[in-house]
Design a protein around this motif. Structure first.
Motif, mmCIF file in Angstrom:
data_model
loop_
_atom_site.group_PDB
_atom_site.id
_atom_site.type_symbol
_atom_site.label_atom_id
_atom_site.label_comp_id
_atom_site.label_asym_id
_atom_site.label_seq_id
_atom_site.Cartn_x
_atom_site.Cartn_y
_atom_site.Cartn_z
ATOM 1 N N GLU A 179 26.296 36.409 -10.193
ATOM 2 C CA GLU A 179 26.245 37.466 -11.192
ATOM 3 C C GLU A 179 25.854 36.898 -12.554
ATOM 4 O O GLU A 179 25.102 37.526 -13.295
ATOM 5 N N PHE A 180 26.359 35.716 -12.871
ATOM 6 C CA PHE A 180 26.008 35.060 -14.126
ATOM 7 C C PHE A 180 24.507 34.780 -14.164
ATOM 8 O O PHE A 180 23.837 35.048 -15.166
ATOM 9 N N ARG A 181 23.983 34.249 -13.075
ATOM 10 C CA ARG A 181 22.556 33.934 -13.020
ATOM 11 C C ARG A 181 21.708 35.197 -13.126
ATOM 12 O O ARG A 181 20.661 35.215 -13.787
ATOM 13 N N LEU A 182 22.171 36.275 -12.484
ATOM 14 C CA LEU A 182 21.444 37.534 -12.520
ATOM 15 C C LEU A 182 21.440 38.107 -13.934
ATOM 16 O O LEU A 182 20.395 38.545 -14.427
ATOM 17 N N LEU A 183 22.592 38.075 -14.601
ATOM 18 C CA LEU A 183 22.662 38.597 -15.961
ATOM 19 C C LEU A 183 21.836 37.729 -16.915
ATOM 20 O O LEU A 183 21.172 38.247 -17.816
ATOM 21 N N GLU A 184 21.848 36.428 -16.717
ATOM 22 C CA GLU A 184 21.035 35.544 -17.552
ATOM 23 C C GLU A 184 19.561 35.895 -17.430
ATOM 24 O O GLU A 184 18.839 35.987 -18.434
ATOM 25 N N TYR A 185 19.105 36.096 -16.200
ATOM 26 C CA TYR A 185 17.697 36.438 -15.976
ATOM 27 C C TYR A 185 17.346 37.751 -16.670
ATOM 28 O O TYR A 185 16.289 37.871 -17.309
ATOM 29 N N MET A 186 18.253 38.732 -16.588
ATOM 30 C CA MET A 186 17.988 40.034 -17.201
ATOM 31 C C MET A 186 18.021 39.951 -18.717
ATOM 32 O O MET A 186 17.210 40.582 -19.403
ATOM 33 N N MET A 187 18.944 39.158 -19.267
ATOM 34 C CA MET A 187 19.036 39.037 -20.724
ATOM 35 C C MET A 187 17.816 38.343 -21.299
ATOM 36 O O MET A 187 17.377 38.653 -22.411
ATOM 37 N N ARG A 188 17.257 37.401 -20.572
ATOM 38 C CA ARG A 188 16.041 36.727 -21.035
ATOM 39 C C ARG A 188 14.843 37.674 -21.023
ATOM 40 O O ARG A 188 13.813 37.387 -21.650
ATOM 41 N N ARG A 189 14.981 38.780 -20.307
ATOM 42 C CA ARG A 189 13.879 39.740 -20.180
ATOM 43 C C ARG A 189 14.378 41.151 -20.483
ATOM 44 O O ARG A 189 14.016 42.112 -19.808
#
Length: 249
Positions: A179-189
């Protein structure tokens, strides 16, 4: 590769624009050996109001990046003299944190991952639409420069990449590693539409997209439940038939 001087000039050379009003023009350094591609990019970015410099090889591009301190770099992966990834690695070792968009004809997941891991901030596969390149450059320039390495911000969300913690305002968000990795990816984009195929490739490292899977929807549902608490403005949106978007504007 065309023969150029040590200070190459594209055919459509942009005039140096020192100011727009009272603000210094945003400076872009393009390192690209294909003259036709370089001309198209320089022309498009110049028309959009950027000040663009161009270098046709890796060694000259690295020297120019160190000397001119551009606001963003566009670096082709396959360059004569020194390949683009080596250029990026050298700059990161120099503690240069300028955002970098990597261009490459190599579009496999492993190639994109390697480009990002050596220090690239985004990766665009050739052939591409110029409007998409401009949008990606603009997105890179919107990222906070001081905390790119340790903290991400998107609206009320804050992600600490060192402590691996997440917050929405004053509220802590307890996230599992995926979930952390998914949110990081979304926040970067943030404010960009992310398709299920993009998420499967970039977050789960799938080398192919299964014909049917609800993997993304299940994880996104759990993440949305944690990010969007009761009474809070919804940030994660499902765009029916297309994918998901983290809206912070």
């Amino acid at each position: 590769m065309s023969s150029r001087t040590s200070d190459p000039v594209p055919r459509r050379r942009p005039q140096r624009l020192a100011v727009r009003g009272t603000s210094t023009m945003t400076r872009i350094l393009l390192i690209e050996d294909d003259t036709e591609t370089a001309d198209a990019i320089v022309s498009e970015l110049t028309e959009r109001g950027f000040e663009v410099r161009w270098a046709p090889d890796g060694i000259g591009g690295l020297d120019r990046a160190r000397e001119s301190s551009p606001d963003a770099l566009i670096v082709d992966r396959m360059l004569p003299g020194m390949d683009g990834l080596t250029v990026i690695e050298a700059l990161r070792k120099d503690q240069v944190r300028t955002p970098v968009l990597v261009l490459s004809a190599l579009g496999a997941v492993d190639d994109r991952v390697r480009g990002l891991r050596v220090g690239g901030d985004d990766y665009l596969t050739k052939p591409f639409a110029l409007v998409e390149l401009v949008a990606r450059v603009e997105a890179l320039l919107r990222r906070p420069s001081d905390d790119r390495e340790t903290t991400l911000h998107a609206g009320p969300l804050e992600l600490d990449l060192i402590e691996r913690t997440a917050r929405r305002g004053e509220r802590e968000i307890d996230l599992l590693p995926r979930e952390f990795r998914l949110l990081e990816y979304m926040m970067r984009r943030s404010d960009q539409l992310l398709t299920r195929a993009m998420l499967l490739e970039e977050v789960w490292n799938y080398k192919f997209v299964p014909a049917t899977t609800n993997l993304i929807d299940v994880h996104m549902g759990r993440l949305r439940h944690k990010v969007d608490g009761p009474g809070e403005t919804q940030l994660i949106h499902n765009v029916r038939g297309s994918g998901f978007i983290l809206r912070v504007r």
